[in-house]
Design an enzyme around this catalytic site. Sequence first.
Site, PDB file in Angstrom:
ATOM      1  N   LEU A   1       0.861  -1.173   0.000  1.00 11.95           N
ATOM      2  CA  LEU A   1       0.000   0.000   0.000  1.00 11.95           C
ATOM      3  C   LEU A   1       0.903   1.230   0.000  1.00 11.95           C
ATOM      4  CD1 LEU A   1      -2.825  -0.865   2.587  1.00 11.95           C
ATOM      5  CD2 LEU A   1      -2.961  -0.919   0.090  1.00 11.95           C
ATOM      6  N   ASP A   2       0.526   2.238  -0.791  1.00  7.52           N
ATOM      7  CA  ASP A   2       1.320   3.464  -0.856  1.00  7.52           C
ATOM      8  C   ASP A   2       1.372   4.144   0.506  1.00  7.52           C
ATOM      9  OD1 ASP A   2       1.520   2.962  -3.556  1.00  7.52           O
ATOM     10  OD2 ASP A   2      -0.102   4.333  -4.092  1.00  7.52           O
ATOM     11  N   LYS A   3       2.335   5.033   0.658  1.00  5.21           N
ATOM     12  CA  LYS A   3       2.518   5.740   1.930  1.00  5.21           C
ATOM     13  C   LYS A   3       1.267   6.493   2.341  1.00  5.21           C
ATOM     14  CE  LYS A   3       5.734   8.849   4.310  1.00  5.21           C
ATOM     15  NZ  LYS A   3       6.996   9.630   4.202  1.00  5.21           N
TER      16      LYS A   3
ATOM     17  N   HIS B   1       0.614   2.087  -8.303  1.00 12.64           N
ATOM     18  CA  HIS B   1      -0.315   3.225  -8.222  1.00 12.64           C
ATOM     19  C   HIS B   1      -1.536   3.020  -9.111  1.00 12.64           C
ATOM     20  CE1 HIS B   1       2.438   5.364  -5.738  1.00 12.64           C
ATOM     21  NE2 HIS B   1       3.270   5.744  -6.680  1.00 12.64           N
TER      22      HIS B   1
END
Length: 237
Positions: free
Chosen positions: A99-101, A181
């Site tokens: 999962l992205d930041k 993304h």
Amino acid sequence: MERLDRLLARLGLGSRKEVGRLIRAGGVRVGGEVVLDPGFKVGEGALLEVEGRPVRVFRHLHVLLHKPKGYVTSRTEGPSVYALLQGFPTRDLSPVGRLDKDTEGLLLFTTDGELLHRLTHPRFKVAKRYLVHLERPATAEDQRAFREGLFLDGERLLPAELLIGEDPTRVELVLREGRYHQVKRMFAQRGNRVLYLKRLAFGPLELGNLPLGAARVLEREEERALYRAVGLFSSFG
């Protein structure tokens, strides 16, 4: 056979040092007998009690984390999601995807390499459901485009399901693959911008009411459903 201290640490009962102290203090029984040696070898199917409570022994460990924003899915960068897995054997746990930041939600960790491979490979088409807040309202045309499969990096994506409720800027998106993304890029291709992103479900697993930043071991039935989803039920013990 597995060392008692390593086994208890793998089961999420503390670090090797912590469970070693517990064992030497007489807090652990194997087959009804107190064991004081952290290096005692435990066989498959052994009956364990820790401070009077029975402990289920499992072959692999699967941990579900409610990831907050601001943490990265990395061991080498920070702040790391591994800092949130206090009491679990982080050395042995690998994240199932990333999962992205700036993304919140369900992040799964496992010690089972084959399960990890199948959960992340597009061939098995494991669904991931996201809550998405958008800058502009989503439309029926967006639904059609996602269902037909957008093109990213010169390749057609698998069909995705866009769920639009009463507020078209608050939608849910179901994907069956995981590219870099991907959610943000899909909406960007439709001329929209993601303001907030949260993963609500991964295959049969639901985030539910797990508090933000908390982690827990999967329940037995959740494990069974997870293995069944990728055709590994016959190998699940």
